[in-house]
Design an enzyme around this catalytic site. Structure first.
Site, PDB file in Angstrom:
ATOM      1  N   TRP A 128       0.850  -1.191   0.000  1.00  0.00           N
ATOM      2  CA  TRP A 128       0.000   0.000   0.000  1.00  0.00           C
ATOM      3  C   TRP A 128       0.884   1.239   0.000  1.00  0.00           C
ATOM      4  O   TRP A 128       1.866   1.325   0.740  1.00  0.00           O
ATOM      5  CB  TRP A 128      -0.906  -0.028   1.229  1.00  0.00           C
ATOM      6  N   ASP A 209      -1.674  -5.625   9.091  1.00  0.00           N
ATOM      7  CA  ASP A 209      -2.605  -4.618   8.603  1.00  0.00           C
ATOM      8  C   ASP A 209      -3.833  -5.336   8.048  1.00  0.00           C
ATOM      9  O   ASP A 209      -3.780  -5.948   6.978  1.00  0.00           O
ATOM     10  CB  ASP A 209      -1.931  -3.770   7.521  1.00  0.00           C
ATOM     11  N   LYS A 244     -14.001  -0.794   4.852  1.00  0.00           N
ATOM     12  CA  LYS A 244     -14.499  -1.595   3.741  1.00  0.00           C
ATOM     13  C   LYS A 244     -15.593  -2.560   4.178  1.00  0.00           C
ATOM     14  O   LYS A 244     -16.658  -2.635   3.562  1.00  0.00           O
ATOM     15  CB  LYS A 244     -13.353  -2.378   3.091  1.00  0.00           C
TER      16      LYS A 244
END
Length: 396
Positions: A128, A209, A244
């Protein structure tokens, strides 16, 4: 003049895509840049179960008073069972609400730097885009290794092993919990266990993560790797995002969990509270209240799992449909069917990416990452056909 000695920073490429897409007047344009779930109509709707929870909060919430530095304790407690399940060994787990998953990562970075600034944080590339800047901004040294072997489209186990071999005691390795961003290529259970064994042997601390929990194969399936890791290591940090899987993107709802034992966890939490106080004082309430309301209600929790399952099934069906197109121009779409979550990385250069934008109104991140969840079913054939032209593009 104040601030005149500052240097201008390059604009975030994803934000640039958002602006360019918004100004494009074509009605058939396709945005595969920003990482949000979209339905068949191209919208990012509020989940039905979130609406129900918000209605309940509207009727029952008695105050908008401050939460406190740690945030909503019941929200943090409600997340633990879906993330950790029932671990087979005794570990102490404590958590603090954060300003989204990004805020959780920054709290983790600040805590690590506070404990030991000379440590190195290891990342597999690609990762990311905000990972390295977050930890570097906390004053930590970062190093990278190759996460994916481009030839096989699999995790590069040898490169991962070399990174662990080079790491020193006290170093940190950052691992994606599931639905790897930007490749969609996840670790298998055996590799998770091996990372845990090696971290314990060498005295390395894993930071996990977990930003797309539930979008791979299911909540328990997506957390299986983390749980296997925690069977081996004495301590870990886990950054969790609700953006999300509850579609609470703008509410900035997340948590940082500390896993360890006894005094270490107590001291970590004490310092995290101080770091949070100095950073943002206390987190926002609404998103955490929504999640807590859902997870504390058996009926709403069941509805959330079902709705999340619908979204996951749609993303997996989009992947299967893309994979069925096989090779198109320079891109083999077959591996996309075995990958997980929103993202996949296509082997495209800058010229090919710009051709897709200019000729077809298809917007892709500069690193070739596409948001599979951003496609509508009616756009699949057109997207696959546009790749056919790319063999003839002149490299930028």
């Amino acid at each position: 003049m104040y601030f005149a000695t500052l240097s201008a920073e390059p604009r975030d490429p994803i934000l640039a895509i958002i602006d360019a897409f918004a100004s494009d007047r074509r009605t058939d344009k396709i945005d595969l840049g920003i990482g949000v779930y979209r339905d068949a109509e191209g919208g990012t709707p509020v989940m039905r179960v979130v609406k129900l929870a918000e209605q309940q909060l509207l009727a029952e919430q008695a105050s908008k008073g401050y939460l406190g530095i740690e945030g909503d304790r019941h929200f943090v407690a409600a997340l633990q069972p879906i993330l950790f399940g029932t671990l087979p060994r005794a570990l102490d787990i404590a958590g603090v609400q954060s300003v989204g998953g990004t805020g959780a990562l920054r709290l983790a970075a600040d805590l690590l730097a506070l404990e030991r600034r000379d440590r190195t944080v290891w990342f597999g590339l690609p990762t990311w885009a905000n990972h390295l800047p977050l930890f570097a901004a906390a004053g930590l040294q970062t190093r990278t290794f190759r996460y994916v072997d481009p030839a096989t489209q699999r995790v590069d186990g040898a490169a991962l092993g070399d990174a662990v071999a080079q790491a020193r005691q006290g170093d940190v390795i950052v691992v994606h919990g599931c639905c790897h961003n930007p490749t969609g290529i996840d670790l298998d259970l055996e590799t998770w266990r091996e990372i845990g064994v090696q971290c314990a042997r060498k005295g390395l601390l894993p930071v996990v993560d977990m930003a797309y929990h539930g979008f791979g194969h299911g909540l328990d399936e997506d957390a299986a790797g983390l749980r296997a890791l925690l069977e081996e290591v004495p301590a870990a940090l886990i950054a969790y995002s609700c953006s999300k899987n509850f579609a609470l993107y703008r509410e900035r709802t997340g948590a940082l969990f500390v896993v360890g034992s006894g005094l270490g966890v107590e001291l970590a939490m004490s310092n995290l509270f101080a770091l949070a106080r100095a950073n943002y004082s206390m987190p926002p309430d609404h998103g955490a209240a929504v999640v807590r309301t859902i997870l504390q209600s058996p009926a709403l929790a069941r509805a959330w799992r079902e709705e999340l399952g619908e979204m996951r099934t749609r993303v997996r069906s989009l992947r299967a449909a893309l994979a069925a197109h096989g090779r198109r121009g320079p891109v083999d779409l077959v591996p996309l069917g075995q990958q997980n979550g929103f993202f996949s990385s296509l082997p495209l250069d800058a010229g090919q990416i710009m051709h897709l934008r200019e000729a077809h109104g298809i917007y892709i991140a500069p690193n070739g990452r596409i948001n599979v969840a951003g496609l509508a079913e009616t756009q699949l054939d057109r997207f696959a056909a546009s790749l056919e032209e790319l063999d003839s593009c002149v490299p930028a």
